[in-house]
Design a protein around this motif. Structure first.
Motif, PDB file in Angstrom:
ATOM      1  N   ASP A 142       0.874  -1.182   0.000  1.00 25.32           N
ATOM      2  CA  ASP A 142       0.000   0.000   0.000  1.00 25.32           C
ATOM      3  C   ASP A 142       0.910   1.230   0.000  1.00 25.32           C
ATOM      4  O   ASP A 142       1.463   1.605   1.037  1.00 25.32           O
ATOM      5  CB  ASP A 142      -0.902  -0.007   1.238  1.00 25.32           C
ATOM      6  CG  ASP A 142      -1.947   1.105   1.219  1.00 25.32           C
ATOM      7  OD1 ASP A 142      -1.609   2.227   0.778  1.00 25.32           O
ATOM      8  OD2 ASP A 142      -3.086   0.855   1.638  1.00 25.32           O
ATOM      9  N   ILE A 143       1.068   1.826  -1.173  1.00 24.55           N
ATOM     10  CA  ILE A 143       2.039   2.908  -1.339  1.00 24.55           C
ATOM     11  C   ILE A 143       1.697   4.114  -0.478  1.00 24.55           C
ATOM     12  O   ILE A 143       2.571   4.696   0.175  1.00 24.55           O
ATOM     13  CB  ILE A 143       2.158   3.307  -2.827  1.00 24.55           C
ATOM     14  CG1 ILE A 143       2.703   2.116  -3.634  1.00 24.55           C
ATOM     15  CG2 ILE A 143       3.075   4.520  -2.995  1.00 24.55           C
ATOM     16  CD1 ILE A 143       2.776   2.356  -5.123  1.00 24.55           C
ATOM     17  N   ARG A 144       0.440   4.509  -0.457  1.00 21.25           N
ATOM     18  CA  ARG A 144       0.068   5.680   0.338  1.00 21.25           C
ATOM     19  C   ARG A 144       0.272   5.419   1.826  1.00 21.25           C
ATOM     20  O   ARG A 144       0.732   6.290   2.569  1.00 21.25           O
ATOM     21  CB  ARG A 144      -1.389   6.079   0.050  1.00 21.25           C
ATOM     22  CG  ARG A 144      -1.782   7.408   0.687  1.00 21.25           C
ATOM     23  CD  ARG A 144      -3.040   7.980   0.072  1.00 21.25           C
ATOM     24  NE  ARG A 144      -2.819   8.492  -1.260  1.00 21.25           N
ATOM     25  CZ  ARG A 144      -2.354   9.712  -1.528  1.00 21.25           C
ATOM     26  NH1 ARG A 144      -2.047  10.531  -0.543  1.00 21.25           N
ATOM     27  NH2 ARG A 144      -2.198  10.110  -2.766  1.00 21.25           N
ATOM     28  N   CYS A 145      -0.047   4.227   2.261  1.00 17.73           N
ATOM     29  CA  CYS A 145       0.163   3.876   3.668  1.00 17.73           C
ATOM     30  C   CYS A 145       1.657   3.895   4.009  1.00 17.73           C
ATOM     31  O   CYS A 145       2.052   4.406   5.062  1.00 17.73           O
ATOM     32  CB  CYS A 145      -0.437   2.497   3.946  1.00 17.73           C
ATOM     33  SG  CYS A 145      -0.307   1.993   5.682  1.00 17.73           S
ATOM     34  N   ALA A 146       2.480   3.355   3.124  1.00 16.43           N
ATOM     35  CA  ALA A 146       3.928   3.346   3.345  1.00 16.43           C
ATOM     36  C   ALA A 146       4.466   4.773   3.430  1.00 16.43           C
ATOM     37  O   ALA A 146       5.330   5.086   4.266  1.00 16.43           O
ATOM     38  CB  ALA A 146       4.625   2.579   2.222  1.00 16.43           C
ATOM     39  N   PHE A 147       3.946   5.645   2.565  1.00 14.45           N
ATOM     40  CA  PHE A 147       4.389   7.040   2.544  1.00 14.45           C
ATOM     41  C   PHE A 147       4.023   7.751   3.848  1.00 14.45           C
ATOM     42  O   PHE A 147       4.867   8.393   4.480  1.00 14.45           O
ATOM     43  CB  PHE A 147       3.761   7.765   1.352  1.00 14.45           C
ATOM     44  CG  PHE A 147       4.054   9.239   1.311  1.00 14.45           C
ATOM     45  CD1 PHE A 147       5.309   9.703   0.974  1.00 14.45           C
ATOM     46  CD2 PHE A 147       3.060  10.168   1.603  1.00 14.45           C
ATOM     47  CE1 PHE A 147       5.584  11.066   0.931  1.00 14.45           C
ATOM     48  CE2 PHE A 147       3.320  11.521   1.563  1.00 14.45           C
ATOM     49  CZ  PHE A 147       4.590  11.977   1.228  1.00 14.45           C
ATOM     50  N   GLN A 150       6.027   6.900   6.833  1.00 18.56           N
ATOM     51  CA  GLN A 150       7.277   7.653   6.881  1.00 18.56           C
ATOM     52  C   GLN A 150       7.045   9.084   7.349  1.00 18.56           C
ATOM     53  O   GLN A 150       7.783   9.613   8.183  1.00 18.56           O
ATOM     54  CB  GLN A 150       7.944   7.665   5.507  1.00 18.56           C
ATOM     55  CG  GLN A 150       8.587   6.360   5.122  1.00 18.56           C
ATOM     56  CD  GLN A 150       9.547   6.502   3.960  1.00 18.56           C
ATOM     57  OE1 GLN A 150       9.930   7.620   3.576  1.00 18.56           O
ATOM     58  NE2 GLN A 150       9.959   5.383   3.388  1.00 18.56           N
ATOM     59  N   MET A 151       6.020   9.736   6.808  1.00 20.93           N
ATOM     60  CA  MET A 151       5.750  11.127   7.163  1.00 20.93           C
ATOM     61  C   MET A 151       5.425  11.271   8.647  1.00 20.93           C
ATOM     62  O   MET A 151       5.805  12.257   9.288  1.00 20.93           O
ATOM     63  CB  MET A 151       4.587  11.667   6.322  1.00 20.93           C
ATOM     64  CG  MET A 151       4.907  11.850   4.844  1.00 20.93           C
ATOM     65  SD  MET A 151       6.304  12.973   4.516  1.00 20.93           S
ATOM     66  CE  MET A 151       7.575  11.779   4.042  1.00 20.93           C
ATOM     67  N   LEU A 152       4.738  10.264   9.196  1.00 15.00           N
ATOM     68  CA  LEU A 152       4.416  10.298  10.621  1.00 15.00           C
ATOM     69  C   LEU A 152       5.685  10.238  11.462  1.00 15.00           C
ATOM     70  O   LEU A 152       5.843  10.996  12.423  1.00 15.00           O
ATOM     71  CB  LEU A 152       3.491   9.126  10.971  1.00 15.00           C
ATOM     72  CG  LEU A 152       3.029   9.048  12.435  1.00 15.00           C
ATOM     73  CD1 LEU A 152       2.256  10.307  12.823  1.00 15.00           C
ATOM     74  CD2 LEU A 152       2.189   7.806  12.663  1.00 15.00           C
ATOM     75  N   LYS A 153       6.594   9.368  11.102  1.00 16.67           N
ATOM     76  CA  LYS A 153       7.862   9.282  11.829  1.00 16.67           C
ATOM     77  C   LYS A 153       8.646  10.580  11.697  1.00 16.67           C
ATOM     78  O   LYS A 153       9.228  11.069  12.671  1.00 16.67           O
ATOM     79  CB  LYS A 153       8.681   8.106  11.298  1.00 16.67           C
ATOM     80  CG  LYS A 153       8.181   6.734  11.749  1.00 16.67           C
ATOM     81  CD  LYS A 153       9.076   5.642  11.235  1.00 16.67           C
ATOM     82  CE  LYS A 153       8.716   4.288  11.867  1.00 16.67           C
ATOM     83  NZ  LYS A 153       7.363   3.830  11.518  1.00 16.67           N
ATOM     84  N   ILE A 154       8.671  11.135  10.503  1.00 18.14           N
ATOM     85  CA  ILE A 154       9.400  12.385  10.277  1.00 18.14           C
ATOM     86  C   ILE A 154       8.801  13.526  11.090  1.00 18.14           C
ATOM     87  O   ILE A 154       9.526  14.351  11.658  1.00 18.14           O
ATOM     88  CB  ILE A 154       9.413  12.723   8.772  1.00 18.14           C
ATOM     89  CG1 ILE A 154      10.311  11.726   8.023  1.00 18.14           C
ATOM     90  CG2 ILE A 154       9.899  14.153   8.532  1.00 18.14           C
ATOM     91  CD1 ILE A 154      10.219  11.808   6.517  1.00 18.14           C
ATOM     92  N   SER A 155       7.476  13.558  11.190  1.00 17.22           N
ATOM     93  CA  SER A 155       6.801  14.656  11.902  1.00 17.22           C
ATOM     94  C   SER A 155       7.113  14.649  13.394  1.00 17.22           C
ATOM     95  O   SER A 155       7.002  15.681  14.062  1.00 17.22           O
ATOM     96  CB  SER A 155       5.285  14.578  11.690  1.00 17.22           C
ATOM     97  OG  SER A 155       4.732  13.453  12.363  1.00 17.22           O
ATOM     98  N   ILE A 156       7.505  13.496  13.938  1.00 24.46           N
ATOM     99  CA  ILE A 156       7.831  13.410  15.363  1.00 24.46           C
ATOM    100  C   ILE A 156       8.975  14.356  15.716  1.00 24.46           C
ATOM    101  O   ILE A 156       9.018  14.924  16.811  1.00 24.46           O
ATOM    102  CB  ILE A 156       8.199  11.959  15.742  1.00 24.46           C
ATOM    103  CG1 ILE A 156       6.956  11.065  15.659  1.00 24.46           C
ATOM    104  CG2 ILE A 156       8.813  11.885  17.139  1.00 24.46           C
ATOM    105  CD1 ILE A 156       7.230   9.586  15.829  1.00 24.46           C
ATOM    106  N   LEU A 157       9.884  14.567  14.770  1.00 19.90           N
ATOM    107  CA  LEU A 157      11.022  15.454  15.022  1.00 19.90           C
ATOM    108  C   LEU A 157      10.587  16.900  15.242  1.00 19.90           C
ATOM    109  O   LEU A 157      11.303  17.682  15.857  1.00 19.90           O
ATOM    110  CB  LEU A 157      12.000  15.412  13.837  1.00 19.90           C
ATOM    111  CG  LEU A 157      12.823  14.140  13.652  1.00 19.90           C
ATOM    112  CD1 LEU A 157      13.678  14.275  12.407  1.00 19.90           C
ATOM    113  CD2 LEU A 157      13.705  13.866  14.861  1.00 19.90           C
TER     114      LEU A 157
END
Length: 205
Positions: A142-147, A150-157
């Protein structure tokens, strides 16, 4: 010599470091070594300045990513480049910058969200589809889910949270997590190639 580009560049540096509300037009003019009147000869007002800063940053960010991955045939290096470059950008940005945009300049904040959900996603999607075609990535990923994982992990910063712990998230820690997520959607063929290049990808610059 002061021109609009120099004003936008310096304003961007200040906003990203301190947040938008904390930086006045007077502050920008002072750092540039000019009067506010001179600054207003190039920029109509603070709202117009913020608009130009956001649009310029998004353009430069996307241009930099494309220039890096267009030189790559390696799908894993392309995916890691997107993740790492985004992490570095978010990691150096004061959380107040995003908060101030969202609260006081929502139209500019929406441009960032639209950029993420469209241009950045499309770039990620193209890389993942290339990986699927090459037999590196699992076909029913699921490409959108995979994306957005990643964005969720990045937003933690860039999140303001009361949750604290020893060894708070860093760009490198979050990047390693994302690299391991990529490992999780590889085929047997892709997994073998990724493992061979794991250390190189982990220390990608």
């Amino acid at each position: 010599m002061i021109d609009e580009n120099k004003i936008i560049e310096k304003s961007s540096e200040l906003y990203i470091k301190y947040g938008i509300k904390s930086v006045s037009v007077d502050d920008v003019a002072f750092v540039l070594g000019i009067s506010k009147k001179t600054l207003y000869e190039h920029i109509e007002n603070k709202n117009a300045l913020i608009q130009k800063v956001v649009e310029t940053n998004l353009f430069n960010f996307f241009d930099d990513i494309l220039s890096k991955i267009e030189q790559e045939d390696d799908v894993f290096k392309s995916l890691c480049t997107i993740a790492l470059y985004t992490l570095k950008m978010v990691g150096k940005t004061n959380p107040s910058y995003v908060h101030d945009l969202k609260k006081y300049h929502n139209s500019e904040y929406r441009k960032i969200i639209e950029f993420r959900d469209n241009k950045l996603f499309k770039t990620f999607e193209n890389c993942l589809k290339k990986g699927i075609k090459e037999g590196m990535i699992i076909e029913d990923t699921d490409i959108r889910c995979a994306f957005f994982n990643q964005m969720l992990k990045i937003s933690i910063l860039n999140s303001e949270s009361d949750f604290d712990y020893v060894g708070s998230p860093s760009v490198q820690k979050m990047y390693k997590m994302i690299l391991n997520d990529i490992r999780g959607i590889t085929t047997m063929k892709g997994h073998e190639i990724l493992e061979q290049n794991y250390e190189t990808l982990l220390h990608l610059k």
